[in-house]
Design an enzyme around this catalytic site. Structure first.
Site: not given
Ligand code: DAK
Length: 262
Positions: A67, A113, A116, A136
């Site tokens: 997300a 997400g 998911e 997360e």
């Molecule tokens: N959200 C926003 N931007 C994201 C992102 C995300 N989840 N993941 C990556 N990006 C963006 C980065 O900020 C970066 O943007 P700029 O800085 O270039 O502007 C760009 O994508 C490239 O990412 P990286 O520079 O970080 O690329 P790397 O290859 O170094 O790393 C990575 C890739 C996938 C390992 C890293 O980006 C990462 O750790 N990303 C976050 C992964 C994460 O934590 N995902 C879980 C997010 S929480 C719900 C609905 C859904 C959910 C919950 C509740 N309800 C409505 C209740 C779900 C929650 C989640 O998914």
């Protein structure tokens, strides 16, 4: 907010409908507008009698890295999180409720997400570069769109615990060995393989296909609604914590989070 037209691509190929996430600059992060557009497109195909099966595809580098953290990071308080995110979250549930089969074509990151979303589909074709995870906890929350429930049903309690409590990710081969994905293929062919499977299904009698899908879902999903509701309340409550603020802020500032346990 309407989705930018190019962020979700929609096309028809014979009897199959294909929806492609196309937000490469954010690794296909699932913003509210992107998820609204995905559900609208898949829902349209589900109601269209000429379409018999669907493919939900990502890009080679990312199916979806979760997300959109940028949209969540400033939400303060569990009640506010529930108010602002409940409708967004219902979009993941809506994909699980479609009548026609949906195949996820996954390459690169399928995290949070994104994982998911793939699991809400009926089958997963993965490229050799696919990475699945529920990271997360690393940003101060827990899976909120079905991860703790669907991952546990797919891979079992031990591995699901490890992934949700540590953020451990699975390679495509590991995901295959644990039963999370149907097939692993070279990155060049993940989309064509998903389409091939969709065409094979689309050639079967549609009412039988839908009945089979509903029956398999019933076997897997009974009691899921209770689990999802439990998970959701836990997710929303974490927006009352400082660690959620810190985790999402640190991500945006590209630094390591400092946890306080508050
Ligand atoms: N959200 C926003 N931007 C994201 C992102 C995300 N989840 N993941 C990556 N990006 C963006 C980065 O900020 C970066 O943007 P700029 O800085 O270039 O502007 C760009 O994508 C490239 O990412 P990286 O520079 O970080 O690329 P790397 O290859 O170094 O790393 C990575 C890739 C996938 C390992 C890293 O980006 C990462 O750790 N990303 C976050 C992964 C994460 O934590 N995902 C879980 C997010 S929480 C719900 C609905 C859904 C959910 C919950 C509740 N309800 C409505 C209740 C779900 C929650 C989640 O998914």
């Amino acid at each position: 907010m309407p989705v930018a037209a190019a962020e979700v691509l929609v096309e028809v190929d014979g009897k199959i409908g294909i929806v492609t996430l196309n937000r490469p600059q954010a690794l296909n992060a699932l913003s509210i507008s992107v998820m609204d557009a995905v559900v609208e497109a898949l829902g349209g195909f589900d109601r269209d009698p000429s379409i018999h099966a669907m493919v939900l595809a990502g890009l080679p580098r990312a199916f979806a890295a979760g997300a959109d953290i940028g949209e969540m990071k400033n939400i303060t308080g569990g009640a506010a999180a529930e108010k602002q995110l409940a409708r967004h979250l219902s979009n993941w549930d809506k994909i699980g409720l479609l009548k026609k089969p949906v195949i996820a074509a996954v390459s690169g990151f399928a995290l949070g997400g994104g994982c998911e979303l793939a699991m809400a589909c009926d089958m997963i074709i993965a490229s050799e570069t696919a990475v699945f995870g529920q990271p997360e906890v690393l940003i101060g929350v827990i899976p909120g769109a079905g991860g703790t429930q669907r991952l546990t049903k797919a891979v079992g309690k031990q591995l699901s615990m490890e992934m949700s409590l540590t953020g451990r990710k699975l390679s495509a081969r590991e995901a295959f060995s644990f039963g999370l994905v149907n097939k692993v293929v070279p990155v060049e062919s993940f989309l064509s393989e998903a389409k091939k499977l969709a065409h094979t299904i689309a050639a079967q009698p549609p009412l039988a296909v839908q009945a089979a899908k509903a029956s398999v879902r019933e076997a897997v999903d009974s009691k899921l609604s209770e689990g999802l509701s439990f998970e959701r309340q836990s997710f929303f409550r974490l927006f009352d914590t400082q660690d959620q603020k810190e985790g999402m802020k640190a991500f945006s500032e590209k630094r390591k989070p400092v946890w306080t346990g508050k």
